[in-house]
Design a protein around this motif. Structure first.
Motif, PDB file in Angstrom:
ATOM      1  N   HIS A  24      -1.487   0.485  -0.612  1.00 52.84           N
ATOM      2  CA  HIS A  24      -1.803  -0.711  -1.394  1.00 52.84           C
ATOM      3  C   HIS A  24      -3.298  -0.751  -1.678  1.00 52.84           C
ATOM      4  O   HIS A  24      -4.119  -0.173  -0.953  1.00 52.84           O
ATOM      5  CB  HIS A  24      -1.321  -1.986  -0.691  1.00 52.84           C
ATOM      6  N   GLU A  59      -2.339  -6.583  -0.734  1.00 54.48           N
ATOM      7  CA  GLU A  59      -1.250  -5.850  -0.098  1.00 54.48           C
ATOM      8  C   GLU A  59      -0.017  -5.702  -0.982  1.00 54.48           C
ATOM      9  O   GLU A  59       0.795  -4.796  -0.786  1.00 54.48           O
ATOM     10  CB  GLU A  59      -0.875  -6.509   1.235  1.00 54.48           C
ATOM     11  N   LYS A 103       0.723  -2.184  -4.944  1.00 57.94           N
ATOM     12  CA  LYS A 103       1.008  -0.880  -4.366  1.00 57.94           C
ATOM     13  C   LYS A 103       0.922   0.247  -5.399  1.00 57.94           C
ATOM     14  O   LYS A 103       1.228   0.045  -6.575  1.00 57.94           O
ATOM     15  CB  LYS A 103       2.390  -0.879  -3.705  1.00 57.94           C
ATOM     16  N   LYS A 133       3.171   5.873  -0.278  1.00 55.34           N
ATOM     17  CA  LYS A 133       2.636   4.687  -0.943  1.00 55.34           C
ATOM     18  C   LYS A 133       1.420   4.132  -0.197  1.00 55.34           C
ATOM     19  O   LYS A 133       1.260   4.348   1.015  1.00 55.34           O
ATOM     20  CB  LYS A 133       3.705   3.603  -1.057  1.00 55.34           C
TER      21      LYS A 133
END
Length: 567
Positions: free
Chosen positions: A132, A136, A139, A130
């Motif tokens: 972002h 933040e 994602k 993952k």
């Protein structure tokens, strides 16, 4: 102006009869201008205004020199004379519009849809794969990273790098020639040489720099060298070959018949080099390494193999496709060499990266001790480049040792690749066929590829970068997917469902559509032979316990070539 000066030396009576020393003296005291004013050619020219550009810097330098060296009583006259000269050399032309040219060239890329916009992708170590976006909490799932094994998040690697940085600082302090050598470079180069079972290795700031430095140096040092290059070679190799100024031949991708015909054009005594890759990253094809080595032996050529997209993922210890071709022998011998000359032994130079499967950054070459010492001594790309930071080299050394003893990561990656490819095949999604870990989805034009990439990111929170010209040829644009061991079945199913929906929404060509127009890039080609994966079903059953125990914590000898061979 230079041409006019050279011509005047042959035809002008004054220039022919005046010594160089006298001319220089006249130039220094402005006497040359006086002489020129009575010349039937230069006299009228000095009195008229020029209609073309002339370098003003030179004229200003003359005026400045005159003022500096002239007697005080002559200052006013010199200033007046200099001003008149500058006025005579004024230009009616405007300066070149550099900024406008930059804008025009970029605009053309926008028009042909090859302009690239970099998405704000911030990889999350604790949540790999993952990342972002700008915010933040926004994602996305990354499906195109070249951190093929997810080593960038490995806890042991992070610990080693942090500990080393706190002790030795953030940078190396300069090049090795200036800042000196260090234990981290020695250890890393020893580890790389051991990985490829070569006598020596040398680390560069990137593999682009390594490829350019080595190939260009070979051509510059061996003026008769002829280089034979696969047409799909990476840009770093193309640049290196161009900078070498060596004579070159480009052969069609993996076409051994054409390569041999080109090699046969030269005597065996002529220096030759065959440059190629193991895994070609945009299509996933694999080079016939052993057959190329056979041709090299037959015609007296060196072999230069780029294993950038293979190290870490092929072979029992992650040394690449060259190791993979003698899989059983290397599996049994571990860090030791088998008792015969392997394909990896036959390759003269192997380059690789530290920035993909090993999870850090940098590049390297592994070869014989003499060749490594020669490159270390002569290659500007090594001599004048700042050394990698100690923490980075220490972390990479640890990464190589972890990758070597963890065959299960390589196997899990291949299992995930197989799953994704099979699901796409069942849905008619056009995967360019290949035997490697690369999953290229053929789109066929730049605009659709960019739109598909944007839609995956915006609608499905899936990041897959569109690949267009010049990375691939126009009309062969694609989405390039690279499954890792950390992409679970659940995550893979989300990708497959999203791509299937997107292909329908955008009405992109599926395999049957490509078949109807005769196929393209290997997709939809009738009567095509099935591709055999490098990792066979049998190899996929191996586990870490099947590795030789000597790979767990091997003692790797220090390379003399890292510091310089003492006589």
């Amino acid at each position: 102006m230079e041409a006019l000066t050279r011509a005047s030396m042959n035809v002008c009576p004054f220039v022919k009869s005046t010594s160089t020393q006298a001319m220089r003296k006249l130039a220094n005291n402005s006497g040359l201008i006086t002489k020129a004013q009575v010349c039937p050619v230069l006299g009228p020219a000095l009195q008229s205004k020029r209609e073309y550009s002339t370098p003003s810097k030179v004229v200003q330098a003359q005026a400045s020199d005159n003022l500096a060296k002239a007697p005080a009583s002559a200052t006013a006259a010199a200033v007046t004379s200099s001003a008149q000269i500058l006025n005579n050399f004024n230009s009616n032309e405007a300066a070149f519009d550099y900024d406008g040219s930059f804008k025009d060239q970029v605009s053309k890329k926008r028009e042909d849809k090859s302009y690239r916009y970099f998405n704000n992708i911030n990889r999350l170590a604790k949540e790999f794969p993952k990342a972002h976006l700008a915010e933040e909490d926004d994602k996305v799932m990354v499906w195109c990273s070249n951190d093929y094994l997810g080593m960038g998040k490995n806890e042991k690697l992070l610990q080693v790098m942090n500990k080393t940085m706190l002790k030795y600082g953030t940078g190396a302090g300069g090049t090795r020639n200036i800042a000196g050598h260090n234990r981290h470079a020695i250890a890393l180069e020893g580890e790389l040489a051991a990985l490829h079972k070569k006598e020596g290795a040398l680390v560069f700031s990137s593999c682009f720099v390594a490829n350019d430095a080595v190939l260009s140096l070979l051509g510059q040092k061996y003026k008769d060298l002829v280089i034979f290059s696969d047409e799909l070679n990476h840009a770093s190799m193309i640049v290196g070959i161009r900078n070498s100024r060596a004579k070159k031949h480009i052969f069609k991708h993996n076409n051994l018949e054409q390569l041999e015909a080109q090699l046969a054009m030269y005597p065996k005594s002529t220096p030759k080099l065959i440059a190629f890759e193991s895994v070609y990253s945009m299509c996933g094809s694999v080079a016939p390494i052993e057959a190329i080595c056979d041709l090299a032996d037959k015609y007296g050529a060196l072999t230069f193999l780029d294993e950038v997209h293979a190290v870490g993922m092929y072979g029992p210890h992650g040394a690449g496709v060259a190791e993979h071709l003698d899989f059983e022998a290397h599996l049994k011998s571990g860090v030791a060499s088998p008792n015969y000359k392997t394909v990896m032994d036959r390759v003269d130079m192997i380059t690789g990266t530290l920035g993909k499967s090993f999870g850090t950054v940098g590049g390297y070459i592994a070869a014989s001790a003499n060749m490594i010492d020669w490159i270390r001594s002569f290659a500007p790309g090594f001599i004048f480049t700042t050394t990698l930071p100690p923490a980075l080299m220490a972390g990479t050394t640890e990464s190589i040792r972890i990758v070597r003893r963890n065959i299960e990561d390589r196997i899990n990656q291949q299992l995930n690749v197989r799953y994704v490819k099979k699901q796409f095949a069942d849905l008619g999604i056009p995967v360019i066929p290949n035997p490697s870990h690369i999953v290229p989805l053929l789109v066929g034009n730049a605009a659709d590829a960019k739109q598909a990439s944007d839609a995956l990111l915006e609608q499905y929170k899936i990041y897959v970068q569109a690949i267009n010209f010049p990375t691939v040829s126009t009309g062969e644009e694609r989405l390039r997917i690279t499954p890792s061991p950390h992409h679970s079945k659940e995550v893979s199913d989300q990708l497959i469902e999203a791509v299937d929906s997107l292909w329908s929404d955008m009405r992109l060509k599926r395999v049957a559509d490509w078949e109807n127009i005769g196929g393209h890039c290997g997709v939809g080609k009738l009567n095509a032979k099935p591709v055999e994966n490098l990792w066979t079903d049998e190899l996929l059953n191996l586990r870490n316990g099947d590795l030789n125990e000597n790979v767990i914590d091997p003692i790797v000898r220090q390379l003399e070539t890292s510091s310089g061979v003492r006589v």
